[in-house]
Design a protein around this motif. Structure first.
Motif, short mmCIF file in Angstrom:
data_model
loop_
_atom_site.label_atom_id
_atom_site.label_comp_id
_atom_site.label_asym_id
_atom_site.label_seq_id
_atom_site.Cartn_x
_atom_site.Cartn_y
_atom_site.Cartn_z
N GLU A 18 0.83 -1.19 0.00
CA GLU A 18 0.00 0.00 0.00
C GLU A 18 0.88 1.26 0.00
O GLU A 18 1.94 1.30 0.61
CB GLU A 18 -0.92 0.00 1.22
CG GLU A 18 -2.02 -1.03 1.14
CD GLU A 18 -3.00 -0.90 2.29
OE1 GLU A 18 -2.65 -0.23 3.28
OE2 GLU A 18 -4.10 -1.45 2.19
N THR A 19 0.41 2.28 -0.69
CA THR A 19 1.16 3.53 -0.77
C THR A 19 0.39 4.64 -0.07
O THR A 19 -0.83 4.60 0.04
CB THR A 19 1.42 3.94 -2.23
OG1 THR A 19 0.15 4.12 -2.89
CG2 THR A 19 2.22 2.89 -2.95
N GLU A 20 1.13 5.63 0.39
CA GLU A 20 0.54 6.81 1.01
C GLU A 20 1.34 8.02 0.57
O GLU A 20 2.56 7.93 0.36
CB GLU A 20 0.55 6.68 2.53
CG GLU A 20 -0.22 7.80 3.24
CD GLU A 20 -0.40 7.52 4.73
OE1 GLU A 20 -1.05 8.34 5.41
OE2 GLU A 20 0.09 6.49 5.21
N ASN A 21 0.67 9.14 0.41
CA ASN A 21 1.33 10.37 -0.02
C ASN A 21 1.79 11.17 1.19
O ASN A 21 1.06 11.33 2.17
CB ASN A 21 0.39 11.22 -0.87
CG ASN A 21 0.11 10.58 -2.21
OD1 ASN A 21 0.96 9.87 -2.74
ND2 ASN A 21 -1.06 10.82 -2.78
N TYR A 22 3.03 11.69 1.11
CA TYR A 22 3.63 12.44 2.20
C TYR A 22 4.15 13.78 1.68
O TYR A 22 4.63 13.88 0.55
CB TYR A 22 4.82 11.68 2.81
CG TYR A 22 4.44 10.39 3.53
CD1 TYR A 22 4.22 10.38 4.89
CD2 TYR A 22 4.31 9.20 2.82
CE1 TYR A 22 3.89 9.20 5.56
CE2 TYR A 22 3.97 8.03 3.47
CZ TYR A 22 3.76 8.03 4.84
OH TYR A 22 3.42 6.87 5.49
N LEU A 23 4.07 14.79 2.53
CA LEU A 23 4.66 16.10 2.24
C LEU A 23 6.06 16.12 2.82
O LEU A 23 6.27 15.85 4.00
CB LEU A 23 3.82 17.21 2.85
CG LEU A 23 4.29 18.64 2.58
CD1 LEU A 23 4.05 19.00 1.13
CD2 LEU A 23 3.59 19.63 3.49
N LEU A 24 7.05 16.43 1.98
CA LEU A 24 8.44 16.50 2.42
C LEU A 24 8.79 17.94 2.75
O LEU A 24 8.66 18.82 1.91
CB LEU A 24 9.36 15.98 1.31
CG LEU A 24 10.87 16.03 1.57
CD1 LEU A 24 11.24 15.17 2.77
CD2 LEU A 24 11.65 15.60 0.33
N PHE A 25 9.23 18.18 3.99
CA PHE A 25 9.61 19.53 4.40
C PHE A 25 10.84 19.46 5.29
O PHE A 25 11.24 18.39 5.76
CB PHE A 25 8.46 20.24 5.12
CG PHE A 25 8.09 19.66 6.46
CD1 PHE A 25 8.56 20.21 7.65
CD2 PHE A 25 7.25 18.55 6.54
CE1 PHE A 25 8.22 19.67 8.88
CE2 PHE A 25 6.91 18.00 7.77
CZ PHE A 25 7.38 18.56 8.94
N GLU A 26 11.46 20.62 5.50
CA GLU A 26 12.71 20.68 6.25
C GLU A 26 12.60 21.69 7.38
O GLU A 26 12.07 22.79 7.20
CB GLU A 26 13.86 21.06 5.32
CG GLU A 26 15.23 21.05 5.96
CD GLU A 26 16.33 21.33 4.96
OE1 GLU A 26 17.29 22.03 5.32
OE2 GLU A 26 16.22 20.86 3.80
N THR A 27 13.10 21.31 8.55
CA THR A 27 13.16 22.19 9.72
C THR A 27 14.53 22.03 10.38
O THR A 27 14.91 20.90 10.71
CB THR A 27 12.05 21.85 10.73
OG1 THR A 27 10.78 21.95 10.09
CG2 THR A 27 12.09 22.81 11.91
N ASP A 28 15.24 23.13 10.55
CA ASP A 28 16.57 23.10 11.18
C ASP A 28 17.49 22.07 10.52
O ASP A 28 18.26 21.37 11.19
CB ASP A 28 16.46 22.78 12.68
CG ASP A 28 16.22 24.05 13.51
OD1 ASP A 28 16.34 25.15 12.95
OD2 ASP A 28 15.92 23.92 14.71
#
Length: 502
Positions: free
Chosen positions: A195-205
């Motif tokens: 199964e696949t799921e969509n993720y938001l890729l973001f950066e902090t520090d």
């Protein structure tokens, strides 16, 4: 616009069930005003017209196979089915039901999956266009004949950038007898790992996180951080958007994954949705991509990497060899410390929340507003959102060809198997291509009816901006930012003006 006679019998069969709970709700005693949920809306292209779907009813969008698999049903509009991760999903061509030409599958298309967590069906469409925030959808008071099929399917009408958009009632088609697929909750482990799921890729520090899209309420543009309030523990201070001040949470600090003590003056915000409670506001230094990950792609999270390893699904190793830490959205929502900071959300006065906008009221009152995608391609420039069809991550080989000074970078293949010629936007504009950027992306636009890929160094923001010059006098179209104290001017790149040679 009158629906075809083919659906009159189906309409008659549903009149009784409609009177028992299917008719749209109304505000007070005024039957001309439909209630509008406070949720964003997805714009869907049916070819001859656009319709809207509340994001809360939207499950996902998938490429339409050619042809659809057959599906036996006497319900109106059913044209076949698709297989979605081992589940058969019935598909409806809604266009003829509202008096439009049928969606032509020969030119490709998408299936928009609609429903709740248990029951879903698909709608055949030409494309999924964009997400429009709720405050940009102006509800219209229209007297309708609620016995007509088109008025039952498109129960509401909103105005988006002066364009009238009918909004699909997600329950209308099931009331007409359209079958829905029931989600199978318990599957064997082999299927679960596929199964696949969509993720938001973001950066902090400097730490890259992946957060499930299903848990995200909205992303907000960067704004100043007020460290005189709400600054304690994982909270860096208060951040204000649209008159609401929230505690801005630094996940890297809270999870013990950052030793950076440098304070940034402003940051973007990701709102993590909480049922029946104020959302959590997470700091994002940059938002770079959307990833579709299978469980098999995610490795186990070593407990020594974080002070709270239970907050993670695991680690995904990117194409560049870097770690992307996949967060467990449900665990974050249940964390009591984060929840306590989320409940500190409150309204603030106009003097605090809109001081900079007040100073520029003369500009915004006289100039129109426009939603634009801000990118860096050697220099900052803007793309009109209407021209943007998709944003995909850049393959390292494509980025390497751009670093070598090439303008034409070859072809990429879209999710529907279409070859898309791709160019380095910086080279096309006569700018120097950025080197060493890990944030490169390919923006797919439509130019003269064809899809074109444009490699950019960085995606900055989706933002509503002031139109300072519309370019109709022969000059360039110029937009101005209006957030905080930033009043920079951005030139709009028009697809038809790009000189592209293979």
């Amino acid at each position: 616009m009158t629906p075809p006679d083919d659906y009159s019998d189906a309409l008659a069969d549903t009149e009784q069930s409609s009177s028992e709970g299917f008719a749209p709700e109304f505000d007070g005693g005024d039957s001309s005003v439909k209630r509008v949920p406070d949720t964003p809306m997805a714009l869907i292209d049916l070819g001859a017209a656009k319709i809207g779907i509340d994001v809360g009813d939207l499950r996902e969008v998938m490429p339409a196979p050619e042809p659809l698999q057959p599906f036996q049903s006497s319900a109106p509009g059913v044209v076949g089915c698709v297989a979605l991760r081992g589940q058969v999903v019935p598909v409806v061509d809604i266009a003829p039901m509202i008096g439009l030409p049928s969606c032509d599958q020969e030119s490709g298309g998408v299936i928009v999956i609609i429903g709740n967590n248990e029951l879903v069906y698909g709608v055949l469409a030409r494309a999924a266009l964009q997400i429009v925030q709720a405050d940009r959808c102006v509800p219209q008071s229209i007297c309708r004949d609620d016995a007509a099929l088109i008025d039952r399917l498109l129960a509401r009408l909103v105005l988006v950038n002066d364009e009238a958009i009918g909004v699909l009632d997600a329950q209308a088609l099931p009331q007409l007898g359209v079958p829905r697929s029931r989600t199978v909750r318990h599957r064997d482990k082999a299927v679960m790992r596929d199964e696949t799921e969509n993720y938001l890729l973001f950066e902090t520090d400097g730490t890259r996180f992946c957060l499930p899209l299903a848990n995200i309420q909205a992303t907000l543009p960067d704004a100043p951080i007020d460290r005189t309030v709400l600054s304690a523990g994982p909270s860096e201070g208060g951040v204000i958007h649209h008159g609401i001040e929230r505690s801005l949470l630094n996940l890297a600090r809270f999870l013990g994954m950052s030793s950076d003590t440098q304070l940034v003056p402003r940051a973007s915000t990701i709102l993590l949705s909480r049922p029946d409670a104020a959302p959590l506001a997470l700091r994002a230094d940059r938002v770079s991509d959307i990833l579709s990950l299978r469980r098999a792609d995610i490795a186990e999270m070593p407990s020594l990497l974080s002070s709270a390893p239970e907050m993670f699904v695991g680690v995904y190793m990117g194409a560049d060899g870097g770690e992307n830490y996949v967060l467990d959205g449900e665990s974050l929502l249940a964390e009591p410390t984060l929840s306590a900071f989320g409940s500190l959300e409150h309204s603030v006065s106009l003097e605090r929340s809109d001081r900079s906008k007040t100073n520029s009221s003369d500009i915004t009152a006289e100039n129109s507003m426009e939603l634009a995608l801000l990118v860096v391609a050697g220099a900052g420039c803007a793309l009109e959102v209407e021209a943007v069809e998709e944003i995909v991550s850049a393959d390292p080989a494509v980025a390497q060809r751009a670093s070598g000074g090439n303008c034409y970078l070859g072809n990429i293949t879209s999710r529907r198997g279409v070859l898309i010629p791709t160019f380095a936007l910086a080279s096309v504009l006569g700018q120097s291509v950025g080197h060493g950027s890990t944030l490169r992306a390919i923006v797919i636009i439509r130019r003269a009816g064809e899809q074109i890929g444009l490699l950019v160094d960085e995606i900055c923001a989706f933002e509503r901006m002031v139109v300072m010059s519309d370019g109709k006098d022969g000059g360039k179209k110029i937009l101005q930012r209006r957030k905080g104290e930033d009043r920079t001017l951005w030139q709009v790149v028009q697809p038809q003006d790009l000189i592209l040679n293979v």
